[in-house]
Design a protein around this motif. Structure first.
Motif, PDB file in Angstrom:
ATOM      1  N   LEU A 217       0.827  -1.194   0.000  1.00  0.00           N
ATOM      2  CA  LEU A 217       0.000   0.000   0.000  1.00  0.00           C
ATOM      3  C   LEU A 217       0.865   1.249   0.000  1.00  0.00           C
ATOM      4  CD1 LEU A 217      -2.914   1.159   0.326  1.00  0.00           C
ATOM      5  CD2 LEU A 217      -2.518   1.109   2.789  1.00  0.00           C
ATOM      6  N   GLY A 218       0.586   2.173  -0.919  1.00  0.00           N
ATOM      7  CA  GLY A 218       1.358   3.403  -0.979  1.00  0.00           C
ATOM      8  C   GLY A 218       0.838   4.343  -2.042  1.00  0.00           C
ATOM      9  N   GLU A 219       1.226   5.600  -1.954  1.00  0.00           N
ATOM     10  CA  GLU A 219       0.794   6.576  -2.947  1.00  0.00           C
ATOM     11  C   GLU A 219       1.358   6.234  -4.326  1.00  0.00           C
ATOM     12  OE1 GLU A 219       1.760  10.490  -1.680  1.00  0.00           O
ATOM     13  OE2 GLU A 219       0.485  10.417   0.104  1.00  0.00           O
ATOM     14  N   GLU A 220       2.588   5.742  -4.342  1.00  0.00           N
ATOM     15  CA  GLU A 220       3.188   5.212  -5.563  1.00  0.00           C
ATOM     16  C   GLU A 220       3.557   3.764  -5.289  1.00  0.00           C
ATOM     17  OE1 GLU A 220       6.410   7.471  -7.045  1.00  0.00           O
ATOM     18  OE2 GLU A 220       5.240   9.307  -7.337  1.00  0.00           O
TER      19      GLU A 220
ATOM     20  N   SER B 229      12.047  -7.559 -11.556  1.00  0.00           N
ATOM     21  CA  SER B 229      11.367  -6.577 -12.395  1.00  0.00           C
ATOM     22  C   SER B 229      10.241  -5.928 -11.598  1.00  0.00           C
ATOM     23  CB  SER B 229      10.801  -7.237 -13.658  1.00  0.00           C
ATOM     24  OG  SER B 229       9.856  -8.239 -13.314  1.00  0.00           O
ATOM     25  N   SER B 230       9.955  -4.677 -11.920  1.00  0.00           N
ATOM     26  CA  SER B 230       8.897  -3.943 -11.222  1.00  0.00           C
ATOM     27  C   SER B 230       8.022  -3.202 -12.226  1.00  0.00           C
ATOM     28  CB  SER B 230       9.491  -2.938 -10.230  1.00  0.00           C
ATOM     29  OG  SER B 230      10.186  -3.585  -9.190  1.00  0.00           O
ATOM     30  N   LYS B 231       6.749  -3.058 -11.870  1.00  0.00           N
ATOM     31  CA  LYS B 231       5.858  -2.243 -12.688  1.00  0.00           C
ATOM     32  C   LYS B 231       4.939  -1.441 -11.783  1.00  0.00           C
ATOM     33  CE  LYS B 231       2.082  -5.586 -13.410  1.00  0.00           C
ATOM     34  NZ  LYS B 231       1.240  -6.251 -14.433  1.00  0.00           N
ATOM     35  N   ARG B 232       4.663  -0.228 -12.211  1.00  0.00           N
ATOM     36  CA  ARG B 232       3.819   0.678 -11.435  1.00  0.00           C
ATOM     37  C   ARG B 232       2.374   0.164 -11.470  1.00  0.00           C
ATOM     38  NH1 ARG B 232       3.685   6.331 -10.481  1.00  0.00           N
ATOM     39  NH2 ARG B 232       1.921   6.702  -9.058  1.00  0.00           N
ATOM     40  N   LEU B 233       1.731   0.162 -10.311  1.00  0.00           N
ATOM     41  CA  LEU B 233       0.335  -0.238 -10.233  1.00  0.00           C
ATOM     42  C   LEU B 233      -0.570   0.946 -10.542  1.00  0.00           C
ATOM     43  CD1 LEU B 233       0.384  -2.406  -6.975  1.00  0.00           C
ATOM     44  CD2 LEU B 233       0.417  -3.211  -9.340  1.00  0.00           C
ATOM     45  N   ILE B 234      -1.717   0.668 -11.088  1.00  0.00           N
ATOM     46  CA  ILE B 234      -2.695   1.720 -11.364  1.00  0.00           C
ATOM     47  C   ILE B 234      -3.278   2.233 -10.052  1.00  0.00           C
ATOM     48  CG2 ILE B 234      -4.902   2.247 -12.462  1.00  0.00           C
ATOM     49  CD1 ILE B 234      -4.253   0.080 -14.527  1.00  0.00           C
ATOM     50  N   GLY B 235      -3.565   1.290  -9.146  1.00  0.00           N
ATOM     51  CA  GLY B 235      -4.143   1.645  -7.854  1.00  0.00           C
ATOM     52  C   GLY B 235      -3.079   1.884  -6.801  1.00  0.00           C
ATOM     53  N   ASP B 236      -3.509   1.823  -5.530  1.00  0.00           N
ATOM     54  CA  ASP B 236      -2.608   2.134  -4.424  1.00  0.00           C
ATOM     55  C   ASP B 236      -1.960   0.914  -3.789  1.00  0.00           C
ATOM     56  OD1 ASP B 236      -4.733   0.985  -3.106  1.00  0.00           O
ATOM     57  OD2 ASP B 236      -5.229   2.740  -1.879  1.00  0.00           O
ATOM     58  N   GLY B 237      -2.194  -0.276  -4.352  1.00  0.00           N
ATOM     59  CA  GLY B 237      -1.559  -1.479  -3.833  1.00  0.00           C
ATOM     60  C   GLY B 237      -2.259  -2.116  -2.659  1.00  0.00           C
ATOM     61  N   ASP B 238      -3.444  -1.649  -2.312  1.00  0.00           N
ATOM     62  CA  ASP B 238      -4.239  -2.263  -1.241  1.00  0.00           C
ATOM     63  C   ASP B 238      -4.507  -3.722  -1.609  1.00  0.00           C
ATOM     64  OD1 ASP B 238      -6.712  -3.137   0.214  1.00  0.00           O
ATOM     65  OD2 ASP B 238      -6.624  -1.101   0.999  1.00  0.00           O
ATOM     66  N   PHE B 239      -4.382  -4.630  -0.635  1.00  0.00           N
ATOM     67  CA  PHE B 239      -4.547  -6.059  -0.949  1.00  0.00           C
ATOM     68  C   PHE B 239      -5.936  -6.388  -1.477  1.00  0.00           C
ATOM     69  CE2 PHE B 239      -5.868  -5.884   3.546  1.00  0.00           C
ATOM     70  CZ  PHE B 239      -7.007  -6.682   3.555  1.00  0.00           C
ATOM     71  N   ARG B 240      -6.890  -5.474  -1.277  1.00  0.00           N
ATOM     72  CA  ARG B 240      -8.263  -5.699  -1.745  1.00  0.00           C
ATOM     73  C   ARG B 240      -8.515  -5.141  -3.140  1.00  0.00           C
ATOM     74  NH1 ARG B 240     -10.263  -2.818   3.660  1.00  0.00           N
ATOM     75  NH2 ARG B 240      -8.538  -1.525   2.894  1.00  0.00           N
ATOM     76  N   SER B 241      -7.531  -4.428  -3.712  1.00  0.00           N
ATOM     77  CA  SER B 241      -7.718  -3.805  -5.020  1.00  0.00           C
ATOM     78  C   SER B 241      -7.775  -4.872  -6.122  1.00  0.00           C
ATOM     79  CB  SER B 241      -6.572  -2.837  -5.304  1.00  0.00           C
ATOM     80  OG  SER B 241      -5.353  -3.543  -5.462  1.00  0.00           O
ATOM     81  N   PRO B 242      -8.435  -4.585  -7.227  1.00  0.00           N
ATOM     82  CA  PRO B 242      -8.543  -5.564  -8.316  1.00  0.00           C
ATOM     83  C   PRO B 242      -7.186  -6.073  -8.802  1.00  0.00           C
ATOM     84  CG  PRO B 242     -10.082  -3.774  -8.671  1.00  0.00           C
ATOM     85  CD  PRO B 242      -9.226  -3.368  -7.510  1.00  0.00           C
ATOM     86  N   GLU B 243      -6.205  -5.182  -8.897  1.00  0.00           N
ATOM     87  CA  GLU B 243      -4.878  -5.601  -9.353  1.00  0.00           C
ATOM     88  C   GLU B 243      -4.267  -6.633  -8.408  1.00  0.00           C
ATOM     89  OE1 GLU B 243      -2.460  -2.024 -11.275  1.00  0.00           O
ATOM     90  OE2 GLU B 243      -3.519  -1.441  -9.437  1.00  0.00           O
ATOM     91  N   CYS B 244      -4.353  -6.352  -7.103  1.00  0.00           N
ATOM     92  CA  CYS B 244      -3.747  -7.252  -6.120  1.00  0.00           C
ATOM     93  C   CYS B 244      -4.526  -8.559  -6.006  1.00  0.00           C
ATOM     94  CB  CYS B 244      -3.647  -6.557  -4.759  1.00  0.00           C
ATOM     95  SG  CYS B 244      -2.448  -5.199  -4.742  1.00  0.00           S
TER      96      CYS B 244
END
Length: 293
Positions: A73-76, A88-103
């Motif tokens: 979880l973070g602003e970036e 390797s790393s990639k920027r998430l669209i969201g904030d990284g919350d474990f409940r977000s669709p990406e996570c």
């Protein structure tokens, strides 16, 4: 120091506690066979600070992992992956919350989840793991056992405690803070679940030490070490019993089936507590009702 300190601190956005490398190493040493060929997801971990990430990268080949993924979880926020060759790393669209669709998508793809999740969100965190039928090994407060959303899975034998007890956590400024009553929660099998508790006390030789509850047909056992070897009825034991629980030796019974009076409300959480756990009118702390198999 009370565990509520850690619980409250985890709610503060600017206050974090990191798990020590040695505590991760100690617990995971009991599960090495479970990790063979598996993908690991640490969904509350910034690789810059996370010892979970460091442990899995350090032991990638020893555990024969397929990949490790971290999100936080973070602003970036970024998703970081290690496949044994490179990172390797990639920027998430969201904030990284474990409940977000990406996570959640990363969660679906993972075999095992290992992390130290936010204690204030532990109910929701465990529910998500169960919903997606994931294997996991996570850190939580022992009192989480009393949550109906957690205890129901323990009673159903879908969740149990690990072997070690982390006590000291590191803060962002490098200082440490010690807390008690912290456990690992998992659904990975371990040796402890197959070790019988050695019973040496006698109910029949000391019945006064095992009073009956006012509202339940069960005797009270105030310490796990005092579980009698010669009693086949229902017993109420402290929640610390789960640190030694062997489902082949004992079963956790439904407290509602052993109520003495219809005036006692049904307990959906399956635990005996509050005034209903009273003995001669005096309440005792939370109890789990068990019976020898």
């Amino acid at each position: 120091m009370k565990n509520t300190n850690l619980h409250s601190a985890r709610k503060a956005k600017n206050d974090e506690f990191y798990t020590q490398y040695k505590d991760i190493e100690m617990e995971l040493s009991h599960y090495k066979d479970h990790f063979y060929g598996k993908s690991i997801y640490c969904n509350c971990d910034d690789p810059a600070h996370s010892n979970f990430w460091k442990y899995f990268v350090d032991n990638f080949y020893a555990l024969n992992l397929s990949k490790v993924v971290c999100t936080y979880l973070g602003e970036e926020s970024y998703a970081t992956e290690y496949d044994g060759i490179g990172e390797s790393s990639k920027r998430l669209i969201g904030d990284g919350d474990f409940r977000s669709p990406e996570c959640v998508e990363f969660l679906r793809e993972a075999d095992i989840v290992v992390t130290n999740p936010p204690f204030s969100l532990f109910r929701e965190y465990i529910a998500q793991l169960m919903e997606h039928e994931k294997k996991f090994l996570v850190i939580g407060n022992m009192n989480a056992i009393t949550y109906k959303e957690v205890f129901s899975h323990i009673k159903a034998n879908h969740l149990w405690l690990g072997l070690e007890h982390p006590k000291v956590f590191v803060q962002p400024d490098g200082s440490t803070k010690a807390f008690g009553n912290i456990n690992w929660f998992t659904n990975l099998d371990n040796r402890k679940r197959h070790e019988e508790i050695c019973l040496v006390q006698s109910y029949h030789e000391n019945k006064t030490a095992y009073p009956m509850y006012d509202n339940y047909d069960a005797i009270d056992v105030s310490k796990v070490a005092d579980i009698p070897c010669d009693y086949d009825g229902v017993m109420g034991v402290p929640i610390t019993f789960l640190c030694k629980y062997n489902p082949e030796q004992f079963e956790i019974v439904n407290c509602n089936e052993h109520r003495r009076s219809s005036s006692v409300p049904e307990k959906s959480h399956g635990l005996v507590k509050d005034k209903d756990s009273a003995i001669n009118g005096k309440p005792v702390y939370v109890r789990i009702l068990i019976r020898r198999i």
